[in-house]
Scaffold this motif. Structure first.
Motif, PDB file in Angstrom:
ATOM      1  N   ALA A  49      30.586 -60.359 -41.466  1.00 42.41           N
ATOM      2  CA  ALA A  49      30.577 -60.167 -40.020  1.00 42.41           C
ATOM      3  C   ALA A  49      31.844 -59.478 -39.526  1.00 42.41           C
ATOM      4  O   ALA A  49      31.799 -58.706 -38.557  1.00 42.41           O
ATOM      5  N   ALA A  90      30.995 -60.830 -31.932  1.00 41.79           N
ATOM      6  CA  ALA A  90      30.327 -59.637 -32.429  1.00 41.79           C
ATOM      7  C   ALA A  90      30.107 -58.677 -31.271  1.00 41.79           C
ATOM      8  O   ALA A  90      29.086 -58.734 -30.577  1.00 41.79           O
ATOM      9  N   THR A 166      21.469 -59.253 -45.438  1.00 43.31           N
ATOM     10  CA  THR A 166      22.845 -59.749 -45.337  1.00 43.31           C
ATOM     11  C   THR A 166      23.119 -60.635 -46.545  1.00 43.31           C
ATOM     12  O   THR A 166      22.202 -61.012 -47.278  1.00 43.31           O
TER      13      THR A 166
END
Length: 387
Positions: A49, A90, A166
């Motif tokens: 991330a 984010a 991911t």
């Protein structure tokens, strides 16, 4: 993801644009506060991330465990479960909360995209192909298939998108969206975004390591068992607005591969506007081969929850407790000490299988802020119906 079958907008033929604001909604809700999900390894998830996507680590908490039945009562997990938590900012609008559990009944296999309760997240980027190249340069991240463009005839015609895995098994979608979409001819509702720039930090400056062309989180998406019931819950109970509905024929092997699902069946999807800064997609797979494994528990890899920021946690909890199928887990609690002192929160298990969290934080006055310039996305400057 907006499917690319060319299916007509369920709103029907063009006609007068009518207001779409929901009559109901969660009392005192301001916006989506965060998306929480369980990963197999916290270090790997935070690294992806931050280093790969360009997020910013805001805080990482000490392991959480309780004696007695507290974990079952408040988080709906095994009483002996333990978890570590990290929060990553984010882009301009979104907080991502990562959990890594150790639990006697833990399941470490991520749900497939067509399994009930599975989740994916979409990022808005200016140039999907350039973003794919940048991701590949930051690690061995390969998409499920080539970049696709939603064709004419679909309510989302012109959207370009691609999905890739991911490290924790959840699909990540990259998409770019035209300035206007065909569905807008039939409704006054509008999707959120894109943001002008991906940025983090109190001063709003661009982050040097952000994914090139990133403009924020585009959407949050869940796989549900009953699309009509899920849409009713989101619109009539949570106060979302329908944007459009569409379908996809998954007998097309290329489309199925691009979505990361087996060939066969049909995908039915509804797109929603969720408060001032978020879009939600609900996906229902009909006759999809191998679909339907049990929903992940909060402690399983792939377990997830949606958190709403509210001014009055107790009033919001009472409202949801009165909704059919909803169960408030325990009672609202206020964290008495530590990095999040003053955070008042409670979890709610809903009738559609989604876990909600109601949260009220004293943003701008949390102890963790003394040790970092990173800041979670605060929610005290917006209202639910701000557009």
């Amino acid at each position: 993801m907006t499917t690319d079958t060319g299916a007509p907008d369920s709103a029907g033929a063009p006609g007068p644009i009518a207001p779409t604001l929901a009559v109901r909604g969660v009392p005192s809700a301001r916006r989506v506060d965060h998306l929480g999900f369980t990963v197999p390894d916290l270090d790997s998830a935070v690294d992806f991330a931050v280093r790969v996507l360009g997020g910013e680590l805001v805080y990482r908490l000490a392991p959480l465990a309780h004696d007695g039945g507290w974990m079952r009562e408040h988080l709906d997990v095994h009483p002996r479960a333990e978890t570590e938590i990290a929060l990553v900012r984010a882009g301009p609008t979104t907080n991502l909360e990562f959990f890594a559990y150790r639990s006697p009944d833990h399941r470490d296999v991520a749900p497939r995209p067509n399994d009930l309760g599975s989740l994916h997240v979409g990022l808005h980027v200016r140039d999907v192909d350039a973003a794919v190249s940048a991701l590949r340069a930051r690690g061995p991240w390969r998409p499920y298939g080539p970049v696709r463009t939603v064709p004419p005839g679909s309510p989302g015609a012109g959207i370009r998108w691609v999905r890739m895995p991911t490290p924790w098994g959840m699909p990540l979608e990259l998409r770019s969206v035209p300035a206007s979409l065909p569905y807008e001819r039939h409704t006054a509702a509008r999707r959120f975004g894109p943001c002008a720039v991906w940025h983090n930090g109190a001063d709003g400056s661009p982050t040097a390591d952000a994914l090139p062309g990133a403009q924020g989180v585009d959407h949050l998406a869940w796989t549900v068992a009953d699309l009509d019931a899920a849409e009713r819950f989101f619109t009539q109970v949570l106060g979302a607005e329908r944007l459009y509905r569409t379908t996809a024929d998954l007998t097309d092997p290329d489309l199925a591969s691009a979505l990361g699902v087996p060939q066969g069946g049909t995908l039915h999807q509804v797109a929603l506007r969720m408060g001032p800064t978020d879009n939600v997609e609900l996906n229902c797979f009909h006759d999809s081969p191998g679909s339907g494994r049990r929903r992940p528990l909060n402690s399983d890899v792939g377990g997830n929850h949606l958190a709403l920021y509210v001014d009055d946690v107790d009033a919001a909890a009472a409202y949801l407790a009165a909704q059919p199928g909803c169960t408030v887990l325990g009672a609202p609690e206020t964290i008495p000490e530590g990095p999040l002192t003053g955070d008042r929160w409670v979890y709610v298990r809903t009738g559609i299988g989604l876990y909600l969290e109601l949260v009220r934080m004293p943003d701008g006055n949390l102890p963790y802020e003394r040790d970092t310039t990173a800041r979670r996305r605060a929610s005290d400057d917006v209202r639910w119906w701000d557009r």
